[in-house]
Enzyme design. Structure first.
Site, short mmCIF file in Angstrom:
data_model
loop_
_atom_site.label_atom_id
_atom_site.label_comp_id
_atom_site.label_asym_id
_atom_site.label_seq_id
_atom_site.Cartn_x
_atom_site.Cartn_y
_atom_site.Cartn_z
N HIS A 65 0.72 -1.24 0.10
CA HIS A 65 0.02 -0.04 0.08
C HIS A 65 1.00 1.29 0.08
O HIS A 65 2.15 1.23 -0.11
CB HIS A 65 -1.10 0.03 1.10
CG HIS A 65 -0.41 0.14 2.48
ND1 HIS A 65 0.26 -0.99 3.04
CD2 HIS A 65 -0.39 1.00 3.32
CE1 HIS A 65 0.78 -0.93 4.29
NE2 HIS A 65 0.35 0.43 4.49
N HIS A 67 1.56 3.65 2.04
CA HIS A 67 2.09 4.27 3.29
C HIS A 67 3.72 4.39 3.15
O HIS A 67 4.15 3.53 2.69
CB HIS A 67 1.65 3.70 4.46
CG HIS A 67 0.33 4.11 5.00
ND1 HIS A 67 -0.51 3.38 5.81
CD2 HIS A 67 -0.23 5.17 4.75
CE1 HIS A 67 -1.64 4.03 6.17
NE2 HIS A 67 -1.45 5.08 5.69
N ASP A 69 5.83 3.91 4.95
CA ASP A 69 6.79 2.97 5.75
C ASP A 69 6.73 1.62 4.88
O ASP A 69 7.41 0.68 5.31
CB ASP A 69 6.47 2.87 6.98
CG ASP A 69 5.16 2.36 7.38
OD1 ASP A 69 4.19 2.46 6.26
OD2 ASP A 69 4.77 1.57 8.59
N HIS A 70 6.17 1.65 3.82
CA HIS A 70 5.91 0.44 2.90
C HIS A 70 6.41 0.90 1.52
O HIS A 70 6.89 -0.09 0.71
CB HIS A 70 4.49 -0.12 2.76
CG HIS A 70 4.12 -0.85 4.00
ND1 HIS A 70 4.04 -2.06 4.07
CD2 HIS A 70 3.79 -0.10 5.29
CE1 HIS A 70 3.56 -2.30 5.33
NE2 HIS A 70 3.41 -1.17 6.18
N HIS A 154 -7.29 -1.63 5.28
CA HIS A 154 -6.32 -0.59 5.78
C HIS A 154 -6.45 0.83 5.15
O HIS A 154 -6.83 1.73 5.83
CB HIS A 154 -4.78 -1.03 5.72
CG HIS A 154 -3.78 -0.22 6.24
ND1 HIS A 154 -3.77 0.06 7.84
CD2 HIS A 154 -2.59 0.40 5.69
CE1 HIS A 154 -2.76 0.85 7.94
NE2 HIS A 154 -1.98 0.93 6.76
N ASP A 175 -0.55 -4.08 5.73
CA ASP A 175 -1.36 -3.93 6.61
C ASP A 175 -2.64 -4.21 6.28
O ASP A 175 -2.75 -3.85 5.21
CB ASP A 175 -0.90 -2.50 7.29
CG ASP A 175 0.44 -1.84 7.66
OD1 ASP A 175 1.02 -2.90 7.90
OD2 ASP A 175 0.75 -0.80 7.75
N GLU A 200 1.23 -8.82 9.86
CA GLU A 200 1.46 -7.55 10.67
C GLU A 200 0.95 -7.88 11.74
O GLU A 200 -0.14 -8.86 12.17
CB GLU A 200 0.97 -6.30 9.99
CG GLU A 200 -0.69 -6.33 10.06
CD GLU A 200 -1.12 -4.94 10.62
OE1 GLU A 200 -0.47 -4.53 11.37
OE2 GLU A 200 -2.22 -4.48 10.11
N HIS A 411 6.04 -6.53 11.94
CA HIS A 411 5.44 -5.06 12.02
C HIS A 411 4.90 -5.00 13.39
O HIS A 411 3.40 -4.76 13.45
CB HIS A 411 4.48 -4.94 10.89
CG HIS A 411 4.21 -3.52 10.55
ND1 HIS A 411 3.51 -2.70 11.40
CD2 HIS A 411 4.61 -2.82 9.30
CE1 HIS A 411 3.41 -1.67 10.81
NE2 HIS A 411 3.93 -1.64 9.65
#
Lengths: 593, 658
Positions: A65, A67, A69-70, A154, A175, A200, A411
């Site tokens: 996705h 975000h 952090d991904h 998510h 996530d 996660e 995670h």
């Protein structure tokens, strides 16, 4: 590779490496960069391969996705380290990801003056390598490797991925969220029975109270503050929770006929709403059903925010970015409003250590700002978990849905993960792993071997009762890389070999003074009585057959009272033949009618 | 493998494929050309239509004059329009397991199938297909239900009566099977049986067959289908396009290596070039409006209209039409325009890129925003206030028998300033116009059919190389009106197998193998033996488990321990339970070595005699003889089991087991 920040590498179905984004353990939730994490902004991709190009080493990269952090390190990974293979993500992720990356770049390079960062052009070049995938589409990466995306909830466009080679498979969740919210549906996966589920575990131990309660709480707090003339600041990340909370407030304002203005800080957010409108098929059932009559993302009560509005008198609600109060507009507004106890700040998500958000949530009321200024926080501080991760119940539910053979937790925080791991092992009796950073986990699979069976052989075995398991006999021919299971006859024929028939004929003497044909009849009746499940026949020529075993009777040359039974069978009927001779040897029962 | 052909209409197919224990319906198109035999349904009482004379038969009898009316030499049924359904008697439709839908035009008979035949299976279709299909059905039901017609004609359907009628009614087929339109509750019930699928999604049917939709390039969400098992592949091609319009391009590569390719839904106007037609459409439209006339475009609420609006978007300013209002009237106009904007994933690359910006993929959003295009659910209400002439109106139904188009045909038909432009290829425009004759308005025929033409088909077939092609019989001969055009038919080797309505074809294919899985424990226990260089054999004795059409081989259970109790057993307890499984044997026995072995094992009186085909080994004391030939061995002995077993095992040492 799965996600470039939480980075896993799969080689032939085995999980080899996990590279966390920074050295401070597993991270949570979406967030822009915070100062403490800047030293090691990007993962150390040399974990993947020390020498040699990433492209040669990796079959593909999967982004779950948008975000950061991904996907935050994606342009660095593909353009600076160098990777030219395919990168897979869903359409909404492909649409939104470059915008967030550009935003991230601007904050880091333009505002903070960082050098050695990826450029706008690099983001563009990187996105050219992206292949967009549909939900449930099976993408054939190469001859062996296929991937399939599942809805993850998510955020808009979030997906879980199944990665499959032959009959071995891994599911990587990214996530996900197992309960539908105001704008997204719940994650779903079919019973795909992967060898490994990588999930996660952000909320490994939390079982959050029902969504409705949290929403009511949120609305009550906002309403009370506005009623007493206070201002409400809601620091949010531009995409995701912001839209859910907007829908919540919009419907509440409409129902209660409230007049206090709601603002949305500028920039990404208006654009963000556009994405939600165009990708409405990725939202929940209700929004999709009603969008023609009313598009939930066209807000009536929520207006664009202007910097000057912050000083306006009277109540208002402002959504502002970023979500952890560490920079930008949300921090500016916070500084203006913090001194008044009538005001309120609501933190709707997790905050990373070191941010203003984290400090005020942990109870700090005197903050040291830039230039040694001390900011006293008199406004009310509230925390409400709206971040859309699966809680412990949700994680268990996903495991129940997918029925994996092994589970690997990532995670999350080690202590909580340990608790969840035990719970999973207890309830599902599967191995559960939670490797530390840089640790390698090896999981052994035991796949069955697919072979081609000749239809003739299969039909022969399943002709009678297909449901009942039965013993079958065949010959496996292994040639080059093909495996074929055929009947022994066919195997002989294909190899050009002749069958060698092995036959036995046994003489059994029995005492019976009657005529031969009467003896035969007695033998026949006896066998018929004993061998109920077998086909016993009395042929016109005076012989008896049991299945394919032949029995003939002759008179003994010297002794008329003795008859000789010749029992003849082939090696294939060995057991029955052997049994028959021993049966006949015991003689015939006395009573014959 | 059998194919039941339930529809004779090549672009509105309905076939049932029986394949490996599954029964799969491929599309359920509804042939609506039957409605051309009916009088139009006007929204407001039309004096002209109500004054049409009743039919007088040749013999002067007038008993049909309430049911049949005459207009300009054509006879029409004065009744609620009826549709020609797919065959329902050719096979029991309640046995259909699944229905695969290829595009929204090919699902219009769905309620008739799912609600009237005892169907209990699942329908598979893509999301745009379902959403737009629902809109088409809604529009259809709405435009027929809002004009209730008291009369329902049935007398003319009597076979004896029908014979007396003039053509084309005389030749209409299966009139007894014609049905009135379904209702909205039936539509909803039918649509609730649909399961959504995405392109390239592999769907398992009962573990026996896998079906996969592929992009076909013809319409939003339109698909071709692959139906395959591990060893056989059937491709179902229906309504495909290689032109670049709004949908995602056609996936051709995945059609390769098909055993059978079923080809339907080719262009209905093979001689017309769609690009040229769009050009003609624009210029005719502009000319009419410039001369102060109105333009009527009978159309479906989705599909080509998106492309037409896009062309007009680029064209109107340069053609000086900026002030001309464009109206789109349909009960589903708004939904159709809205839905078109949210299927980014199903659109061509250019449109996808726009969504990433984020901008609406179709420019009609801008036309609506700038008030150049207005849409209304019907001519009542807001429309009557806003209506300005000259204008351009898009509305349905293309058959001109129902919908708001009927009103505008009546309204504008008398003036030669006005033009009706036909763009939909499904109905003959002359037949559509027949009940409006005599007509002063101009009629322009610009059929836009983006589906494959015969040149594209032959190229496609060369590329994907199916072993067999199956197609409707219409494609195996030139069109009746152009019998010299032998280029307007499918040309391939071997020649295609053709079908017609109510025919059952047996498809050629030979299945030899099936997939089976060997469990790891069993695989470990196998002992492969290299028989020839590169070829190894292993004999397998295993338990065969079959579940959900999947076969698995497991280690056979260990033989149960013989009961230790001394209780006297009944004789039958000893009967071997399952059929013994002994391998086949191969090889031959060298007599000299065999004799040596016998001697080694303690047989001292071995005597060998030669025979014509081999040898006889005699064990004199045991009164046992062993006949040894090239391909057989026969042991004849007294009932001495230990001896026999010993001899057997000695013989087996020389043979290979299979």
């Amino acid at each position: 590779m799965l996600d470039v920040v939480y980075c896993f590498i799969l080689i032939e179905g085995q999980l080899v490496t996990e590279i966390p984004k920074s050295s401070s353990g597993h991270h949570k939730d979406a967030a822009e960069q915070t100062p403490s994490r800047l030293e090691r902004r990007f993962p150390d991709f040399s974990y993947i391969t020390q020498n040699g190009r990433l492209t040669d080493f990796l079959d593909c990269v999967i982004i779950s996705h948008f975000h950061l952090d991904h996907c935050g390190a994606l342009p660095y990974f593909s353009e600076m380290v160098g990777y030219d293979g395919p990168i897979y993500m869903t359409h909404p992720t492909k649409a939104i990801c470059p915008i967030l990356l550009e935003d991230y770049r601007k904050i880091t390079v333009d505002k903070k003056g960082e050098t050695n960062f990826f450029t706008s052009q690099m983001i563009k070049d990187c996105m050219k390598k992206v292949v967009a995938v549909h939900l449930h589409q099976t993408v054939q990466v190469d001859e062996e490797l296929e991937i399939k995306a599942y809805y993850a909830g998510h955020v808009l466009g979030a997906a879980m991925f199944q990665i499959k080679v032959g009959c071995e498979s891994v599911v990587y969740t990214g996530d996900y969220n197992m309960t539908p919210d105001r704008h997204l549906g719940a994650a779903w996966i079919d019973k795909c029975r992967p060898d490994l589920l990588i999930t996660e575990s952000t909320y490994a131990t939390t079982i959050r109270d029902s969504k409705r309660c949290r929403e009511r709480d949120f609305l009550k707090k906002v309403h009370e503050t506005v009623e007493r003339g206070g201002k409400v600041l809601i620091p949010v990340f531009a995409l995701g929770r912001a839209q859910e909370l907007c829908i919540l407030l919009e419907t509440f304002w409409e129902r209660m006929n409230l007049k206090a203005p709601i603002y949305f800080s500028t920039g990404l957010t208006e654009k963000a709403n556009h994405y939600y409108k165009l990708f409405i098929t990725w939202t929940n059932q209700k929004i999709r059903k009603t969008f023609v009559q009313r598009n939930m993302f066209e807000f009536k009560h929520i207006k664009a925010f202007d910097r000057a509005f912050a000083d306006n008198p009277g109540p208002m609600v402002v959504f502002a970015t970023p979500g952890m109060l560490h920079a930008g507009q949300s921090l500016q507004i916070f500084r203006k409003w913090a001194g008044n106890e009538k005001n309120m700040v609501i933190m709707p998500g997790y905050c990373v250590q070191g941010t203003v958000g984290h400090k005020i949530l942990s109870g700090q009321r005197k903050l040291e700002m830039e230039g040694r200024q001390i900011l006293e926080v008199k406004m009310q501080v509230e925390y409400m978990s709206f971040s859309a991760h699966a809680d412990a119940k949700g994680i268990m539910q996903l495991i129940r849905q997918a029925e994996p053979r092994n589970v690997l937790l990532v995670h999350g925080e080690a202590k909580k993960m340990e608790f969840l791991k035990q719970k999973i092992e207890q309830e599902f009796h599967v191995n559960c792993y939670m490797p530390a950073n840089g640790e390698t986990t090896t999981i052994f699979t035991n796949p069955s071997i697919p072979v081609d069976i000749s239809l003739g052989l299969l039909k022969r075995e399943t002709a009678i009762d297909a449901k009942k398991p039965k013993l079958m006999h065949g010959t496996l021919i292994m040639k080059d890389n093909s495996f074929r299971l055929v009947s022994p006859e066919q195997a002989l024929k294909e190899l050009g070999l002749a069958e060698h028939q092995l036959r036995f004929t046994c003489r059994v003497h029995i005492q019976d003074p009657r005529k031969e044909h009467e003896t035969v009849l007695r033998v026949y009746n006896h066998l018929k009585g004993v061998l109920k499940d077998y086909s016993v026949q009395h042929l016109p020529d005076g012989s008896i057959t049991v299945e394919s075993i032949l029995i003939q009777a002759t008179a003994h040359l010297e002794d008329q009272g003795t008859k000789v039974l010749l029992v003849s069978w082939t090696y294939q009927d060995e057991e029955l033949g052997s049994y028959l001779t021993s049966l006949l040897k015991k003689g015939l029962p006395q009573s014959t009618s | 493998m059998k194919l039941y052909c339930l529809s004779g209409h090549p672009t509105l197919p309905c076939n049932v494929l029986k394949f490996k224990s599954t029964t799969i319906m491929l599309d359920c198109g509804l042939d609506m050309t039957s409605t051309l035999n009916f009088l139009p349904l006007p929204l407001v009482q039309s004096p002209r239509l109500s004054k049409l004379p009743g039919l007088v038969l040749k013999d002067g009898s007038t008993f049909l004059d309430k049911e049949l009316k005459e207009c300009s030499g054509h006879v029409f049924v004065d009744s609620v329009p009826e549709f020609c359904l797919p065959e329902t008697e050719l096979l029991d439709l309640s046995t259909v397991d699944v229905i695969l839908i290829s595009n929204y035009h090919c699902m219009m008979a769905l309620p008739y199938i799912t609600e009237y035949t005892g169907f209990t299976g699942t329908v598979y279709a893509t999301e745009p297909t379902v959403q737009i299909g629902r809109l088409l059905m809604e529009e259809l039901v709405n435009s027929i239900e809002r004009v209730p017609k008291a009369q329902s004609a049935s007398m003319w359907k009597n076979k004896e009566v029908q014979r007396l009628l003039p053509a084309p009614l005389k030749d209409a087929v299966e009139v007894s099977m014609w049905r009135k339109c379904y209702t909205m509750p039936e539509v909803n019930a039918a649509l609730s049986k649909i399961q959504l699928v995405g392109y390239s999604q592999k769907i398992e049917l009962f573990g026996a067959v896998q079906v996969t939709p592929l992009s076909s390039g013809y319409a939003l969400g339109s698909s071709n289908w692959i139906i395959q098992s591990h060893y056989e592949k059937v491709s179902y091609v229906s309504g495909s396009s290689l032109l670049t319009t709004h949908p995602q391009p056609m996936d051709q590569a995945s059609l390769k290596n098909s055993d059978v390719l079923i080809l339907t839904g080719l262009t209905q106007i093979p001689t017309a070039n769609p690009d040229g037609m769009v050009g003609e459409f624009c210029s005719n439209l502009a000319m009419t409006v410039r001369n102060g006339g109105n333009v009527l475009v009978p159309c479906y609420p989705s599909g080509v209209i998106y492309d037409l609006l896009e062309c007009l978007y680029q064209y109107i300013d340069s053609a000086g039409l900026s002030n001309v209002p464009f109206y789109f009237i349909s009960p589903v106009a708004n939904s159709s325009l809205e839905f078109s904007q949210i299927f980014a994933e199903w659109l061509c690359h250019n449109k996808q890129t726009k969504v990433y910006l984020p901008e609406p993929p179709f420019p009609h959003a801008e036309l609506i925003q700038t008030n150049k295009l207005k849409h209304y659910p019907s001519i009542h209400g807001d429309f009557s206030n806003d209506f300005k002439q000259p204008c351009v109106i898009f509305t349905g139904h293309p058959s001109l028998r129902f919908g708001d188009v009927v009103h505008f045909m009546e309204l504008w038909g008398k003036s030669s300033l006005n033009t009706v432009i036909f763009t939909e290829p499904d109905f003959s425009y002359l037949d559509a116009l027949a009940p409006y004759q005599p007509l002063a308005m101009k009629c322009v025929y610009c059929p836009i059919d983006t589906r494959l033409n015969f040149i594209q088909v032959s190229k496609l077939l060369k590329e994907v190389q199916p072993l067999h092609v199956v197609c409707p019989e219409q494609y195996t001969q030139p069109p009746p009106s152009q019998s010299h055009r032998t280029d307007l038919m499918i040309d391939c080797q071997p020649p295609p197998m053709s079908y017609r309505r109510a025919e059952v074809l047996t498809l050629p294919y030979k299945r030899r193998y099936e997939k089976i899985e060997i469990m790891p424990e069993l695989a470990d226990s196998l002992v492969p033996l290299e028989i020839k260089p590169g070829i190894s054999l292993a004999t397998v004795s295993a338990m065969l488990h079959t579940k959900d059409n999947k076969h698995v081989l497991q280690l056979p259970p260990k033989p149960p321990q013989p009961p230790t109790s001394k209780k006297r057993k009944r004789v039958s307890d000893d009967v071997p339970e399952c059929k013994p499984l002994k391998p086949l044997l191969s090889g031959s026995i060298p007599v000299d070595q065999f004799v040596q072995t016998l001697e080694k094992h303690g047989f001292s009186d071995v005597k060998v005699e030669d025979t014509a085909k081999g040898h006889i080994v005699l064990l004199q004391e045991a009164e046992t003889l062993i006949q040894i030939e090239e391909d057989s061995t026969h042991i004849i002995c007294d009932n001495d089991e230990p001896l026999r077993v010993k001899l057997r095992d000695l013989v087996l040492k020389f043979l290979q087991k299979f």
